[in-house]
Design a protein around this motif. Structure first.
Motif, PDB file in Angstrom:
ATOM      1  N   ILE A  79       0.920  -1.358   0.042  1.00  0.00           N
ATOM      2  CA  ILE A  79       0.000  -0.025  -0.023  1.00  0.00           C
ATOM      3  C   ILE A  79       0.854   1.246   0.035  1.00  0.00           C
ATOM      4  O   ILE A  79       0.520   2.167  -0.744  1.00  0.00           O
ATOM      5  N   ALA A  80       1.873   1.221   0.807  1.00  0.00           N
ATOM      6  CA  ALA A  80       2.914   2.452   0.795  1.00  0.00           C
ATOM      7  C   ALA A  80       3.405   2.577  -0.673  1.00  0.00           C
ATOM      8  O   ALA A  80       3.505   3.894  -0.844  1.00  0.00           O
ATOM      9  N   ARG A  81       3.922   1.776  -1.164  1.00  0.00           N
ATOM     10  CA  ARG A  81       4.448   1.754  -2.575  1.00  0.00           C
ATOM     11  C   ARG A  81       3.358   2.251  -3.289  1.00  0.00           C
ATOM     12  O   ARG A  81       3.593   3.287  -4.235  1.00  0.00           O
ATOM     13  N   ASP A  82       2.301   1.852  -3.566  1.00  0.00           N
ATOM     14  CA  ASP A  82       1.402   1.998  -4.667  1.00  0.00           C
ATOM     15  C   ASP A  82       0.644   3.489  -4.577  1.00  0.00           C
ATOM     16  O   ASP A  82       0.628   3.978  -5.435  1.00  0.00           O
ATOM     17  N   LEU A  83       0.551   3.852  -3.230  1.00  0.00           N
ATOM     18  CA  LEU A  83      -0.115   5.256  -2.915  1.00  0.00           C
ATOM     19  C   LEU A  83       0.830   6.276  -2.559  1.00  0.00           C
ATOM     20  O   LEU A  83       0.370   7.415  -2.253  1.00  0.00           O
ATOM     21  N   GLY A  84       2.100   5.924  -2.599  1.00  0.00           N
ATOM     22  CA  GLY A  84       3.011   7.017  -2.435  1.00  0.00           C
ATOM     23  C   GLY A  84       3.353   7.333  -0.993  1.00  0.00           C
ATOM     24  O   GLY A  84       3.489   8.611  -0.975  1.00  0.00           O
ATOM     25  N   VAL A  85       3.202   6.600  -0.032  1.00  0.00           N
ATOM     26  CA  VAL A  85       3.455   7.147   1.289  1.00  0.00           C
ATOM     27  C   VAL A  85       4.272   6.290   2.050  1.00  0.00           C
ATOM     28  O   VAL A  85       4.975   5.095   1.428  1.00  0.00           O
ATOM     29  N   SER A  86       4.654   6.725   3.131  1.00  0.00           N
ATOM     30  CA  SER A  86       5.712   6.169   3.999  1.00  0.00           C
ATOM     31  C   SER A  86       5.050   4.712   4.813  1.00  0.00           C
ATOM     32  O   SER A  86       3.988   4.754   4.760  1.00  0.00           O
ATOM     33  N   LEU A  87       6.111   3.900   5.032  1.00  0.00           N
ATOM     34  CA  LEU A  87       5.564   2.776   5.808  1.00  0.00           C
ATOM     35  C   LEU A  87       4.820   3.201   7.223  1.00  0.00           C
ATOM     36  O   LEU A  87       3.873   2.431   7.448  1.00  0.00           O
ATOM     37  N   PRO A  88       5.512   4.088   7.908  1.00  0.00           N
ATOM     38  CA  PRO A  88       4.705   4.309   9.041  1.00  0.00           C
ATOM     39  C   PRO A  88       3.319   4.863   8.831  1.00  0.00           C
ATOM     40  O   PRO A  88       2.428   4.825   9.594  1.00  0.00           O
ATOM     41  N   ALA A  89       3.256   5.673   7.702  1.00  0.00           N
ATOM     42  CA  ALA A  89       1.820   6.115   7.235  1.00  0.00           C
ATOM     43  C   ALA A  89       1.026   4.893   7.061  1.00  0.00           C
ATOM     44  O   ALA A  89      -0.197   5.039   7.348  1.00  0.00           O
ATOM     45  N   ALA A  90       1.283   4.109   6.005  1.00  0.00           N
ATOM     46  CA  ALA A  90       0.371   2.941   5.881  1.00  0.00           C
ATOM     47  C   ALA A  90      -0.003   2.288   7.103  1.00  0.00           C
ATOM     48  O   ALA A  90      -0.949   1.655   7.179  1.00  0.00           O
ATOM     49  N   GLY A  91       1.184   2.146   8.272  1.00  0.00           N
ATOM     50  CA  GLY A  91       0.914   1.598   9.294  1.00  0.00           C
ATOM     51  C   GLY A  91      -0.168   2.358  10.029  1.00  0.00           C
ATOM     52  O   GLY A  91      -0.981   1.803  10.794  1.00  0.00           O
ATOM     53  N   ALA A  92      -0.735   3.670   9.784  1.00  0.00           N
ATOM     54  CA  ALA A  92      -1.526   4.641  10.487  1.00  0.00           C
ATOM     55  C   ALA A  92      -2.798   4.049  10.058  1.00  0.00           C
ATOM     56  O   ALA A  92      -3.936   4.415  10.665  1.00  0.00           O
ATOM     57  N   LEU A  93      -2.871   3.306   8.876  1.00  0.00           N
ATOM     58  CA  LEU A  93      -4.130   2.833   8.621  1.00  0.00           C
ATOM     59  C   LEU A  93      -4.804   1.858   9.767  1.00  0.00           C
ATOM     60  O   LEU A  93      -6.137   1.728   9.924  1.00  0.00           O
ATOM     61  N   THR A  94      -3.918   1.020  10.164  1.00  0.00           N
ATOM     62  CA  THR A  94      -4.268   0.243  11.306  1.00  0.00           C
ATOM     63  C   THR A  94      -4.737   0.909  12.626  1.00  0.00           C
ATOM     64  O   THR A  94      -5.633   0.802  13.159  1.00  0.00           O
ATOM     65  N   SER A  95      -3.828   2.183  12.759  1.00  0.00           N
ATOM     66  CA  SER A  95      -4.425   3.039  13.861  1.00  0.00           C
ATOM     67  C   SER A  95      -5.745   3.692  13.457  1.00  0.00           C
ATOM     68  O   SER A  95      -6.478   3.826  14.535  1.00  0.00           O
ATOM     69  N   ALA A  96      -6.003   3.983  12.590  1.00  0.00           N
ATOM     70  CA  ALA A  96      -7.228   4.796  11.948  1.00  0.00           C
ATOM     71  C   ALA A  96      -8.235   3.702  12.293  1.00  0.00           C
ATOM     72  O   ALA A  96      -9.422   4.186  12.841  1.00  0.00           O
ATOM     73  N   TYR A  97      -8.304   2.578  11.797  1.00  0.00           N
ATOM     74  CA  TYR A  97      -9.218   1.500  12.077  1.00  0.00           C
ATOM     75  C   TYR A  97      -9.294   1.392  13.480  1.00  0.00           C
ATOM     76  O   TYR A  97     -10.580   1.148  14.070  1.00  0.00           O
ATOM     77  N   ALA A  98      -8.441   1.333  14.136  1.00  0.00           N
ATOM     78  CA  ALA A  98      -8.600   1.026  15.908  1.00  0.00           C
ATOM     79  C   ALA A  98      -9.307   2.227  16.188  1.00  0.00           C
ATOM     80  O   ALA A  98     -10.004   2.113  17.129  1.00  0.00           O
ATOM     81  N   LEU A  99      -8.797   3.544  15.860  1.00  0.00           N
ATOM     82  CA  LEU A  99      -9.626   5.009  16.280  1.00  0.00           C
ATOM     83  C   LEU A  99     -10.960   4.685  16.056  1.00  0.00           C
ATOM     84  O   LEU A  99     -11.883   5.071  16.867  1.00  0.00           O
ATOM     85  N   GLY A 100     -11.374   4.429  14.870  1.00  0.00           N
ATOM     86  CA  GLY A 100     -12.720   4.044  14.486  1.00  0.00           C
ATOM     87  C   GLY A 100     -13.556   2.919  15.414  1.00  0.00           C
ATOM     88  O   GLY A 100     -14.616   3.465  16.033  1.00  0.00           O
ATOM     89  N   MET A 101     -12.669   1.981  15.839  1.00  0.00           N
ATOM     90  CA  MET A 101     -13.343   1.288  16.861  1.00  0.00           C
ATOM     91  C   MET A 101     -13.525   1.660  17.799  1.00  0.00           C
ATOM     92  O   MET A 101     -14.480   1.290  18.900  1.00  0.00           O
ATOM     93  N   VAL A 102     -12.573   2.558  18.432  1.00  0.00           N
ATOM     94  CA  VAL A 102     -12.614   3.266  19.826  1.00  0.00           C
ATOM     95  C   VAL A 102     -13.870   4.103  20.050  1.00  0.00           C
ATOM     96  O   VAL A 102     -14.629   4.223  20.909  1.00  0.00           O
TER      97      VAL A 102
END
Length: 393
Positions: free
Chosen positions: A29-52
């Motif tokens: 995802i990071a390579r395809d959308l041109g973002v950093s690995l930590p930014a791609a990792g933020a997708l997991t955090s965003a999902y978790a935030l939505g759950m919270v």
């Protein structure tokens, strides 16, 4: 266990696959959308935030709805946002779709938890919880590695399409298998449930759940690059590593579900100490491939065994708030799932290397152990076989 409980587990399997699969898709995802690995990792955090945010809000929203209707609505929204995620070229849209999907997931899981415990005897909350959470662990065993494999075979978008398709059977079957009002169904007023949430025992249990799950996700989110860059695993075998962790998590939930109702102190105290030590050892020996693989499995067992026991203890502690206790347990665990990847990304971004999230995991569990020790006087552990409360020593 009632058949409807396993049907709910099927839906949770699809949702768990979605939540966890970015551990194997993040680099793509990071390579395809041109973002950093930590930014791609933020997708997991965003999902978790939505759950919270979504767990308590959607639980309150759905308290007056028939449970079958609520389950169907939340699952339909979950399916649709994965279609959006599969077709977008925008990282922002993908990020928003993850949050909305998480809101739907949170609502579904909150309703599913209260439905599950209503279908079993009062002293079997641990077994009902483990049966439902088996869908999450099977997502780790099968869904997440399959998502990584699909991502390698085609691309990460195909994995999103696969999750959408996984939700279809449950969406079709729920109207025929889950009654609108489950056995033992009884409404409790919102004010009464909110008052029950002030329990010190419940609040401490939720804190421990957040810390333990934060430790799990701190490492799991970066397990794919950790495997290839530190653990000596080739890219082609990353799905197998994810499956190994998932197999451990399935074993942990299964074993914990069988004994946590009767021997919660053994699971929580013994498992917590072992979990902390395991993360610390993992950080040291991650460069040894054999030790790396053994600890991937062992930490999966311990992380989900202790985590599942904490969820059941939260349900015992929140018996006077049957809907909101499950929702708050979902929220607390996803606070950890949001903070964990963020903390791991911070340490990686600071140049501390890919072992640093594992060290953070050990630190988070250590904080949980210290917190449990400090708060043991307000944290009696519930034995499922009766009403006796036993001090957690």
């Amino acid at each position: 266990m009632p058949f409807a409980l396993y049907l709910l587990g099927l839906a949770v399997f699809a949702q768990g696959t979605s939540e966890f699969m970015l551990a194997g898709l993040g680099p793509d995802i990071a390579r395809d959308l041109g973002v950093s690995l930590p930014a791609a990792g933020a997708l997991t955090s965003a999902y978790a935030l939505g759950m919270v945010l979504g767990a308590p809000l959607t639980a309150l929203l759905s308290m007056r709805w028939p449970r079958r209707f609520a389950l169907l609505l939340f699952l339909a929204v979950f399916l649709l946002v994965h279609v959006v995620g599969a077709v977008t070229d925008s990282f922002t849209v993908l990020l928003v779709s993850r949050v909305v999907g998480a809101l739907a997931n949170a609502g579904f899981l909150a309703v599913a938890l209260v439905t599950a415990v209503a279908m079993v005897p009062p002293d079997a909350k641990g077994r009902a919880t483990s049966a439902l959470l088996a869908g999450v662990t099977l997502a780790c065993v099968v869904g997440v590695p399959a998502g990584a494999w699909i991502g390698q075979l085609w691309d990460w978008r195909a994995a999103f399409w696969s999750v959408a398709l996984l939700a279809v059977p449950a969406l079709v079957a729920i109207p025929f298998s889950v009654p609108a009002d489950a056995p033992g169904h009884g409404r409790v007023g919102v004010r009464q449930e909110l008052r029950a949430l002030r329990s010190a025992r419940l609040l401490l249990t939720l804190l421990l759940g957040a810390l333990v799950n934060g430790a799990t996700f701190c490492t799991f989110t970066y397990l794919a690059p950790l495997s290839t860059r530190i653990g000596g695993v080739t890219q082609a075998w990353v799905p197998a590593v994810l499956a190994l962790f998932g197999l451990g998590s399935f074993v942990g939930v299964t074993v914990s579900g069988r004994i946590a109702d009767m021997r919660p102190v053994s699971v929580l105290a013994g498992g917590g100490v072992a979990l902390c030590g395991g993360w610390a050892l993992f950080a040291v020996v991650a460069g040894n491939t054999a030790a790396f693989l053994v600890l991937v499995f062992v930490q999966g067992v311990l992380s989900f065994g202790v985590g599942s026991a904490l969820i059941s203890q939260a349900l015992y502690a929140g018996e006077d708030a049957p809907t909101l206790a499950g929702a708050c347990a979902t929220a607390a665990f996803n606070v950890g799932a949001a903070v964990g990847p963020w903390a791991g990304g911070v340490t990686i971004g600071a140049g501390w290397g890919l072992r640093s999230p594992v060290a953070v995991s050990a630190l988070l569990v250590m904080i949980a152990l210290v917190s449990a020790g400090a708060g043991h006087r307000v944290w009696p552990v519930r034995q499922g076989s009766g009403s006796t409360l036993v001090e957690a020593k």
